[in-house]
Motif scaffolding. Structure first.
Motif, PDB file in Angstrom:
ATOM      1  N   ALA A  69     134.057  21.986  11.312  1.00 15.42           N
ATOM      2  CA  ALA A  69     134.266  21.650  12.723  1.00 15.42           C
ATOM      3  C   ALA A  69     132.943  21.670  13.483  1.00 15.42           C
ATOM      4  CB  ALA A  69     135.255  22.627  13.354  1.00 15.42           C
ATOM      5  N   ALA A  70     132.074  22.642  13.141  1.00 13.15           N
ATOM      6  CA  ALA A  70     130.769  22.736  13.802  1.00 13.15           C
ATOM      7  C   ALA A  70     129.934  21.494  13.513  1.00 13.15           C
ATOM      8  CB  ALA A  70     130.034  23.991  13.332  1.00 13.15           C
ATOM      9  N   TRP A  71     129.992  21.005  12.265  1.00 12.15           N
ATOM     10  CA  TRP A  71     129.250  19.804  11.884  1.00 12.15           C
ATOM     11  C   TRP A  71     129.817  18.577  12.600  1.00 12.15           C
ATOM     12  CZ3 TRP A  71     124.882  18.288   9.759  1.00 12.15           C
ATOM     13  CH2 TRP A  71     124.774  16.990   9.250  1.00 12.15           C
ATOM     14  N   GLU A  72     131.151  18.490  12.676  1.00 14.01           N
ATOM     15  CA  GLU A  72     131.797  17.343  13.310  1.00 14.01           C
ATOM     16  C   GLU A  72     131.510  17.280  14.807  1.00 14.01           C
ATOM     17  OE1 GLU A  72     135.908  17.715  12.352  1.00 14.01           O
ATOM     18  OE2 GLU A  72     135.711  16.743  10.398  1.00 14.01           O
ATOM     19  N   SER A  73     131.285  18.451  15.421  1.00 17.32           N
ATOM     20  CA  SER A  73     131.096  18.491  16.870  1.00 17.32           C
ATOM     21  C   SER A  73     129.640  18.256  17.288  1.00 17.32           C
ATOM     22  CB  SER A  73     131.568  19.846  17.421  1.00 17.32           C
ATOM     23  OG  SER A  73     130.729  20.897  16.952  1.00 17.32           O
ATOM     24  N   SER A  78     122.837  18.275  21.794  1.00 20.17           N
ATOM     25  CA  SER A  78     123.637  19.506  21.829  1.00 20.17           C
ATOM     26  C   SER A  78     122.873  20.657  21.191  1.00 20.17           C
ATOM     27  CB  SER A  78     124.979  19.301  21.121  1.00 20.17           C
ATOM     28  OG  SER A  78     124.785  19.062  19.736  1.00 20.17           O
ATOM     29  N   HIS A  79     123.227  21.871  21.578  1.00 20.84           N
ATOM     30  CA  HIS A  79     122.610  23.066  21.019  1.00 20.84           C
ATOM     31  C   HIS A  79     123.510  23.641  19.934  1.00 20.84           C
ATOM     32  CE1 HIS A  79     119.752  24.011  24.644  1.00 20.84           C
ATOM     33  NE2 HIS A  79     119.576  22.815  24.124  1.00 20.84           N
ATOM     34  N   VAL A  80     122.892  24.133  18.870  1.00 18.91           N
ATOM     35  CA  VAL A  80     123.653  24.616  17.723  1.00 18.91           C
ATOM     36  C   VAL A  80     122.936  25.810  17.102  1.00 18.91           C
ATOM     37  CG1 VAL A  80     122.454  23.053  16.131  1.00 18.91           C
ATOM     38  CG2 VAL A  80     124.733  23.863  15.565  1.00 18.91           C
ATOM     39  N   LYS A  81     123.711  26.704  16.489  1.00 18.63           N
ATOM     40  CA  LYS A  81     123.118  27.822  15.750  1.00 18.63           C
ATOM     41  C   LYS A  81     122.843  27.362  14.321  1.00 18.63           C
ATOM     42  CE  LYS A  81     125.236  31.708  18.235  1.00 18.63           C
ATOM     43  NZ  LYS A  81     126.132  32.892  18.100  1.00 18.63           N
ATOM     44  N   ARG A  95     120.320  25.647   7.740  1.00 17.11           N
ATOM     45  CA  ARG A  95     121.719  25.364   7.405  1.00 17.11           C
ATOM     46  C   ARG A  95     122.590  25.566   8.635  1.00 17.11           C
ATOM     47  NH1 ARG A  95     123.626  24.448   2.482  1.00 17.11           N
ATOM     48  NH2 ARG A  95     122.187  24.569   0.716  1.00 17.11           N
ATOM     49  N   ILE A  96     123.442  24.573   8.872  1.00 21.90           N
ATOM     50  CA  ILE A  96     124.492  24.688   9.883  1.00 21.90           C
ATOM     51  C   ILE A  96     125.774  24.832   9.091  1.00 21.90           C
ATOM     52  CG2 ILE A  96     125.620  23.592  11.853  1.00 21.90           C
ATOM     53  CD1 ILE A  96     123.066  21.855  12.119  1.00 21.90           C
ATOM     54  N   THR A 118     107.770  33.772   9.407  1.00 23.99           N
ATOM     55  CA  THR A 118     108.397  34.940  10.055  1.00 23.99           C
ATOM     56  C   THR A 118     109.824  34.628  10.504  1.00 23.99           C
ATOM     57  OG1 THR A 118     107.513  34.333  12.232  1.00 23.99           O
ATOM     58  CG2 THR A 118     106.159  35.786  10.863  1.00 23.99           C
ATOM     59  N   LEU A 119     110.208  33.349  10.474  1.00 25.57           N
ATOM     60  CA  LEU A 119     111.549  32.947  10.907  1.00 25.57           C
ATOM     61  C   LEU A 119     112.544  32.863   9.749  1.00 25.57           C
ATOM     62  CD1 LEU A 119     110.569  30.098  13.411  1.00 25.57           C
ATOM     63  CD2 LEU A 119     111.168  32.463  13.959  1.00 25.57           C
ATOM     64  N   MET A 120     112.069  33.084   8.523  1.00 26.72           N
ATOM     65  CA  MET A 120     112.947  32.984   7.356  1.00 26.72           C
ATOM     66  C   MET A 120     114.152  33.913   7.486  1.00 26.72           C
ATOM     67  SD  MET A 120     111.991  30.717   5.237  1.00 26.72           S
ATOM     68  CE  MET A 120     112.993  31.258   3.863  1.00 26.72           C
ATOM     69  N   GLY A 121     115.340  33.362   7.247  1.00 27.74           N
ATOM     70  CA  GLY A 121     116.569  34.148   7.299  1.00 27.74           C
ATOM     71  C   GLY A 121     117.126  34.331   8.692  1.00 27.74           C
ATOM     72  N   GLN A 122     116.384  33.943   9.713  1.00 24.90           N
ATOM     73  CA  GLN A 122     116.854  34.132  11.085  1.00 24.90           C
ATOM     74  C   GLN A 122     117.797  33.000  11.502  1.00 24.90           C
ATOM     75  OE1 GLN A 122     114.126  35.105  14.221  1.00 24.90           O
ATOM     76  NE2 GLN A 122     112.702  36.146  12.849  1.00 24.90           N
ATOM     77  N   THR A 123     118.704  33.312  12.426  1.00 24.72           N
ATOM     78  CA  THR A 123     119.577  32.300  13.013  1.00 24.72           C
ATOM     79  C   THR A 123     118.998  31.913  14.363  1.00 24.72           C
ATOM     80  OG1 THR A 123     121.545  33.147  11.884  1.00 24.72           O
ATOM     81  CG2 THR A 123     121.910  31.803  13.838  1.00 24.72           C
ATOM     82  N   LEU A 124     118.733  30.618  14.545  1.00 28.29           N
ATOM     83  CA  LEU A 124     118.070  30.126  15.747  1.00 28.29           C
ATOM     84  C   LEU A 124     118.990  29.222  16.557  1.00 28.29           C
ATOM     85  CD1 LEU A 124     114.710  28.996  14.059  1.00 28.29           C
ATOM     86  CD2 LEU A 124     115.244  31.265  14.981  1.00 28.29           C
ATOM     87  N   ILE A 125     118.784  29.224  17.860  1.00 29.41           N
ATOM     88  CA  ILE A 125     119.450  28.248  18.716  1.00 29.41           C
ATOM     89  C   ILE A 125     118.542  27.026  18.765  1.00 29.41           C
ATOM     90  CG2 ILE A 125     120.356  27.739  21.005  1.00 29.41           C
ATOM     91  CD1 ILE A 125     121.894  29.925  19.624  1.00 29.41           C
ATOM     92  N   CYS A 126     119.058  25.870  18.351  1.00 31.15           N
ATOM     93  CA  CYS A 126     118.249  24.652  18.244  1.00 31.15           C
ATOM     94  C   CYS A 126     118.934  23.493  18.956  1.00 31.15           C
ATOM     95  CB  CYS A 126     118.044  24.270  16.778  1.00 31.15           C
ATOM     96  SG  CYS A 126     117.480  25.621  15.725  1.00 31.15           S
TER      97      CYS A 126
END
Length: 223
Positions: A69-73, A78-81, A95-96, A118-126
């Motif tokens: 659903a996240a991919w479809e939306s 738009s902003h996504v985690k 990965r989303i 330093t961002l490896m493994g982190q969840t970002l707002i993009c």
């Protein structure tokens, strides 16, 4: 093998670690209770992803359904985690849910000194800046999000300013006509050569230097 199709279902009950779901006439499925943040209510209508079949029951996943659903939306702008899963010469791999995305090096951050590792493994707002669902291609930008945050902070800072307000700042650069002063939150002011001192100043560099901390008064606000 699971598909990206989502199936509507109604929660019929909970048995141990299983959530029993009615998918249609004489068609039932089961989903692990551990996939839910909290136990679902009986009668709740939800969408599930199918993950196979066991003993006349369809094995379902609510977690995978949320990823689909996240991919479809997703939409441009738009902003996504997204979670950083890898790094290459061109930028970062993300990965989303189960879907792959890419962030070019130029879109990682406003901070040019940031080490991408330093961002490896982190969840970002993009922000989504390119999207092609047919090729499952998604290009993201964290920099765009930072630019929006900076712009918002700047507007807030401008809104709090008023004439005769006294502020502390740091000289960023000097020109023949005056000096630029960093006031924080992306806000910069110009101190004209005529306002540097009560005495006549021919060259601002005689009194000021980049990096010097100064106390200044707001004379005029221009947007």
């Amino acid at each position: 093998r699971g598909s990206d199709k989502l199936w509507p279902g109604v929660v019929m009950g909970i048995s141990g670690d299983d959530v029993i779901v009615e998918l249609g006439p004489r068609m039932q499925g089961v989903c692990s209770l551990r996939e839910f943040e909290e136990p679902p209510e009986v009668g709740a209508s939800l969408r599930f992803a199918m993950r196979g079949r066991e003993d006349d029951l369809w094995v379902l996943s609510i977690r995978a359904a949320k990823e689909v659903a996240a991919w479809e939306s997703l939409e441009l702008g738009s902003h996504v985690k997204a979670r950083v899963s890898g790094q290459n010469q061109g930028g970062l791999e993300l990965r989303i849910g189960k879907n792959e995305a890419f962030m070019p090096a130029s879109q990682i951050s406003l901070n040019r000194d940031l080490d991408p590792s330093t961002l490896m493994g982190q969840t970002l707002i993009c922000e989504v800046i390119e999207l092609d669902r047919s090729r499952k291609r998604c290009v993201l930008s964290r920099r765009r999000v930072e630019e929006g945050e900076r712009s918002h902070a700047l507007q807030e800072s401008i809104g709090k300013l008023h004439t005769d307000m006294v502020l502390k700042g740091k000289v960023t650069r000097i020109e023949s006509f005056g000096a630029f002063v960093d006031l924080g939150n992306g806000l910069e002011g110009l101190m004209h050569v005529s306002n540097i001192s009560r005495k006549r100043v021919e060259n601002p560099a005689d009194l000021l230097a980049p990096g010097q901390e100064v106390e200044v008064k707001v004379l005029e606000i221009k947007e």
